[in-house]
Design a protein around this motif. Structure first.
Motif, PDB file in Angstrom:
ATOM      1  N   LEU A 232      -7.446  76.161  25.664  1.00 61.17           N
ATOM      2  CA  LEU A 232      -8.160  75.289  26.564  1.00 61.17           C
ATOM      3  C   LEU A 232      -7.873  75.604  28.100  1.00 61.17           C
ATOM      4  CD1 LEU A 232      -9.740  72.840  25.702  1.00 61.17           C
ATOM      5  CD2 LEU A 232      -7.670  71.380  26.279  1.00 61.17           C
ATOM      6  N   LEU A 233      -6.767  75.980  28.607  1.00 63.44           N
ATOM      7  CA  LEU A 233      -6.569  76.362  30.076  1.00 63.44           C
ATOM      8  C   LEU A 233      -7.150  77.588  30.256  1.00 63.44           C
ATOM      9  CD1 LEU A 233      -2.756  75.056  30.251  1.00 63.44           C
ATOM     10  CD2 LEU A 233      -4.885  74.051  31.200  1.00 63.44           C
ATOM     11  N   GLN A 234      -7.326  78.548  29.258  1.00 63.41           N
ATOM     12  CA  GLN A 234      -7.969  79.869  29.441  1.00 63.41           C
ATOM     13  C   GLN A 234      -9.380  79.695  29.836  1.00 63.41           C
ATOM     14  OE1 GLN A 234      -6.864  82.184  26.147  1.00 63.41           O
ATOM     15  NE2 GLN A 234      -6.808  83.912  27.458  1.00 63.41           N
ATOM     16  N   GLN A 235      -9.926  78.684  28.924  1.00 58.57           N
ATOM     17  CA  GLN A 235     -11.541  78.259  29.209  1.00 58.57           C
ATOM     18  C   GLN A 235     -11.642  77.780  30.700  1.00 58.57           C
ATOM     19  OE1 GLN A 235     -12.962  75.777  25.978  1.00 58.57           O
ATOM     20  NE2 GLN A 235     -11.730  77.209  24.543  1.00 58.57           N
ATOM     21  N   LEU A 236     -10.646  76.775  31.052  1.00 56.71           N
ATOM     22  CA  LEU A 236     -10.605  76.116  32.343  1.00 56.71           C
ATOM     23  C   LEU A 236     -10.111  77.331  33.499  1.00 56.71           C
ATOM     24  CD1 LEU A 236      -9.219  72.865  31.391  1.00 56.71           C
ATOM     25  CD2 LEU A 236     -11.470  73.412  32.068  1.00 56.71           C
ATOM     26  N   ASN A 237     -10.028  78.769  33.345  1.00 57.27           N
ATOM     27  CA  ASN A 237      -9.682  79.593  34.405  1.00 57.27           C
ATOM     28  C   ASN A 237      -8.415  79.786  35.012  1.00 57.27           C
ATOM     29  OD1 ASN A 237     -11.724  81.475  33.634  1.00 57.27           O
ATOM     30  ND2 ASN A 237     -13.082  79.661  34.910  1.00 57.27           N
ATOM     31  N   PHE A 238      -7.298  79.032  34.221  1.00 55.69           N
ATOM     32  CA  PHE A 238      -6.178  78.850  34.946  1.00 55.69           C
ATOM     33  C   PHE A 238      -5.424  80.245  34.817  1.00 55.69           C
ATOM     34  CE2 PHE A 238      -6.404  74.460  34.317  1.00 55.69           C
ATOM     35  CZ  PHE A 238      -5.354  73.723  35.258  1.00 55.69           C
ATOM     36  N   PRO A 239      -4.661  80.807  35.824  1.00 57.27           N
ATOM     37  CA  PRO A 239      -4.175  82.129  36.244  1.00 57.27           C
ATOM     38  C   PRO A 239      -3.377  82.368  35.025  1.00 57.27           C
ATOM     39  CG  PRO A 239      -3.558  80.648  37.976  1.00 57.27           C
ATOM     40  CD  PRO A 239      -4.395  79.710  36.994  1.00 57.27           C
ATOM     41  N   ASN A 240      -2.389  81.666  34.570  1.00 56.68           N
ATOM     42  CA  ASN A 240      -1.278  81.848  33.579  1.00 56.68           C
ATOM     43  C   ASN A 240      -1.443  80.985  32.552  1.00 56.68           C
ATOM     44  OD1 ASN A 240       0.791  82.294  32.264  1.00 56.68           O
ATOM     45  ND2 ASN A 240       2.157  82.450  33.849  1.00 56.68           N
ATOM     46  N   PRO A 241      -2.291  80.830  31.662  1.00 60.14           N
ATOM     47  CA  PRO A 241      -2.624  79.726  30.762  1.00 60.14           C
ATOM     48  C   PRO A 241      -1.582  79.651  29.983  1.00 60.14           C
ATOM     49  CG  PRO A 241      -4.220  81.601  30.299  1.00 60.14           C
ATOM     50  CD  PRO A 241      -3.438  81.980  31.663  1.00 60.14           C
ATOM     51  N   GLU A 242      -0.849  80.560  29.394  1.00 53.71           N
ATOM     52  CA  GLU A 242       0.324  80.143  28.408  1.00 53.71           C
ATOM     53  C   GLU A 242       1.667  79.689  29.130  1.00 53.71           C
ATOM     54  OE1 GLU A 242       1.344  83.656  26.006  1.00 53.71           O
ATOM     55  OE2 GLU A 242       3.019  82.485  25.175  1.00 53.71           O
ATOM     56  N   GLY A 243       1.661  80.345  30.216  1.00 57.14           N
ATOM     57  CA  GLY A 243       2.797  79.608  31.147  1.00 57.14           C
ATOM     58  C   GLY A 243       2.640  78.158  31.388  1.00 57.14           C
ATOM     59  N   GLU A 244       1.360  78.021  31.689  1.00 58.87           N
ATOM     60  CA  GLU A 244       0.807  76.501  32.367  1.00 58.87           C
ATOM     61  C   GLU A 244       1.001  75.637  31.039  1.00 58.87           C
ATOM     62  OE1 GLU A 244       0.041  74.351  35.216  1.00 58.87           O
ATOM     63  OE2 GLU A 244      -0.380  76.487  35.607  1.00 58.87           O
ATOM     64  N   ALA A 245       0.677  75.978  29.789  1.00 63.11           N
ATOM     65  CA  ALA A 245       0.681  75.495  28.552  1.00 63.11           C
ATOM     66  C   ALA A 245       2.101  74.891  28.337  1.00 63.11           C
ATOM     67  CB  ALA A 245       0.001  76.158  27.408  1.00 63.11           C
ATOM     68  N   LYS A 246       3.004  75.937  28.511  1.00 66.72           N
ATOM     69  CA  LYS A 246       4.309  75.631  28.151  1.00 66.72           C
ATOM     70  C   LYS A 246       4.825  74.525  28.982  1.00 66.72           C
ATOM     71  CE  LYS A 246       5.479  79.693  25.524  1.00 66.72           C
ATOM     72  NZ  LYS A 246       5.639  81.027  25.588  1.00 66.72           N
ATOM     73  N   LEU A 247       4.307  74.486  30.500  1.00 62.93           N
ATOM     74  CA  LEU A 247       4.734  73.656  31.395  1.00 62.93           C
ATOM     75  C   LEU A 247       4.319  72.463  31.235  1.00 62.93           C
ATOM     76  CD1 LEU A 247       4.957  74.344  35.138  1.00 62.93           C
ATOM     77  CD2 LEU A 247       4.035  72.176  34.283  1.00 62.93           C
ATOM     78  N   ILE A 248       3.077  72.361  30.726  1.00 61.62           N
ATOM     79  CA  ILE A 248       2.757  71.124  30.375  1.00 61.62           C
ATOM     80  C   ILE A 248       3.572  70.403  29.200  1.00 61.62           C
ATOM     81  CG2 ILE A 248       0.786  69.582  29.475  1.00 61.62           C
ATOM     82  CD1 ILE A 248      -1.103  71.315  31.353  1.00 61.62           C
TER      83      ILE A 248
END
Lengths: 194, 194, 194, 194
Positions: free
Chosen positions: A142-158
DNA sequence: TATGAATGAGTATTCATTCAT
DNA sequence: AATGAATGAATACTCATTCAT
């Protein structure tokens, strides 16, 4: 006189099981698994200790059925969160999470306690691992589609944040600014992003 | 034979207490409170079961003294994180948190487990509430100085995030991207801010 | 609907009792009395637990009826072993004993186990004593006719030997030289004697 | 005041263990293993249930220690039965067997019960197998020296006979002609042979 | 006659706590 | 100050028996 019909019996069984599971659920969520005794559950459910073993093989089996039951209830909703727009999907997830926390705090108390008991119960480990993986994978995409720079890290943060909010809310309850936090997160991840 | 002096006695007491508390700490952190027996602690500490009751009124009292001890240890360090520049202070806090997690996972395991046992132990509840409040207040002030728009909400979010990172790291250990998360957070809150 | 006739009912009773007793017999012989539960027997017999108490007052009563039944079955055969020639009768007895052991090890397992449970079940004691007495008397007469010097002692020796062979064969099964022992005994008591 | 000395403690331990083992021994010999409860043993021994687990890991462990203790007592004597003359050795064995039966009927009751429970307890199986093998081998050699035609078969017959005499004597007690049987056997195997 | 849900006393085992030394 | 033998209440679990249908 003939014996009870099969369906009447089934009804009785369902009723008894429900009484037991309800009692077990609330007691375990309140006191924790180890501190809740079979005797206590039976008393709360208004049945004999012996009856519990007509329905559950062991205390651990009761716990497993409890968690599976509660989980399958929750699983049904996941599909409904999906949307064409990934931003909306993300927002749905946030909203669902906070709604869950408010509506089923006992369930999440139980789940959080169990997560922390990983290693003690095989089934919890398997369950938690599978859940967490699916969850992170989904969020990452999901975050990849939203162009977050580090989607996996961000996913884990959430993911971590969810756990943290859950644990604090479940502990300090009404003193935790749940609504405020919800708005805050949606702003940050859905509205202001990009 | 000369009688032991009072001070000599006191020294012996301190030593025995320390042995017991160290043993109790590591065992409870590893196995949980319920699953750790007095007998086990005594054995690990190399003292008799009976001696434990010279120093602690009960198993619960031991737990309380244990947590109080560990917490006051932690308090001492907080002062050292302060700096003239609030940005540096904030970064120090982040770095301290991740360092702690890596260096003393047992301590944080214990604290997290206990936090979640609220309701069972009154003293944990009081302690946790007080801690959390002081913590949030401190962070809020800091973020205010840094002109964050919603400093209290943000402080609570960071507080929750810390708990969440802790719980996940402590559960899945080496599979958790701790270093990555640290960089991520410092970037977000200290470097890129403003 | 026409009411069941009395004889039809009786037939049903006999059938149910037989199913239960057969199941009980084989399970108890295999696992022992204490380790066999009413639930297990009911399941094996394909009837409900409740039904068992229509036919048997208690678990012990079931055991008693079981043993009585098995024993009276055995009694019927004794008559067929008699012959004009006491030597032939004796040989018939030996052959019958070994045949029984090979063909109905479960029955003899049960009997031996029960014999040894004397003190727990009064009825077993009475039964066993009566049996042993009749048995010894019969053998004694036979050996007297064959001019054995100490017929009563010899009869008791053979009785003991039978029990001993039974217990060992039933315990170590195929490793016990049953056939060899049979030949040995017949040689000794029937062929070579006088 | 200083704690009890090590030796005083050891004395207390030995006393308590003896009380428990004596109670367990007589109860199990009388009622059987399954029908004897830990509660019963504790009561008979005049100690608390809990204390039993200071000395024995489990009910089965208690049984094992019981049997080992009783057995090692018996083992010591075996060496004393040997003689230059195999005939005398054989007679010694017969006499030892009958003496044992008269003097330690409870021990042999226990052993016979256990032998019959093979398959339930691993340690009994190992023990019984080893015992029986050594026993048969020894007797076979002896009978070979005495030129019995089928020494192995004869050894097994005597083995069976011993078990049979034991079981019957232990069941019907004073009604069993033990002395008569002893004379009978010695005549047959030691005096009249050859 | 037949069923099986329900009971409650019983089982082995654990463990915090006491106390004589 | 220190020991560890001893206690007893609690634990999860089993099972013969009862009883409404």
């Amino acid at each position: 006189m003939s014996p009870r019909t099969t369906s009447k019996n089934e009804e009785i069984r369902q009723e008894s099981m429900k009484k037991i599971m309800d009692a077990a659920f609330s007691l375990i969520a309140k006191q924790g698994y180890e501190s809740t005794s079979i005797a206590q559950i039976a008393k709360e459910a208004g049945v004999s200790k012996g009856l519990m073993y007509n329905y559950f093989d062991s205390k651990e089996d009761l716990l497993e059925k409890l968690v599976n039951g509660a989980m399958s209830e929750g699983d049904k909703v996941i599909g409904e969160l999906l949307s064409e727009d990934p931003k909306v999907t993300l927002q749905n997830i946030f909203e669902w999470f906070f709604k869950e926390l408010k509506e089923r705090p006992e369930y999440w108390t139980l789940m959080t306690e169990l997560t922390f008991r990983i290693g003690k119960f095989k089934f919890v480990h398997d369950m938690a691992t599978a859940k967490m993986k699916g969850y992170t994978t989904f969020l990452t995409e999901l975050l990849q589609q939203l162009n977050f720079p580090n989607p996996e890290g961000e996913a884990k943060l959430i993911g971590s944040l969810f756990d943290g909010i859950a644990i604090q809310y479940l502990v300090i309850k009404e003193d935790y600014p749940l609504a405020e936090m919800e708005i805050f997160l949606i702003e940050k991840y859905c509205v202001k992003h990009k």
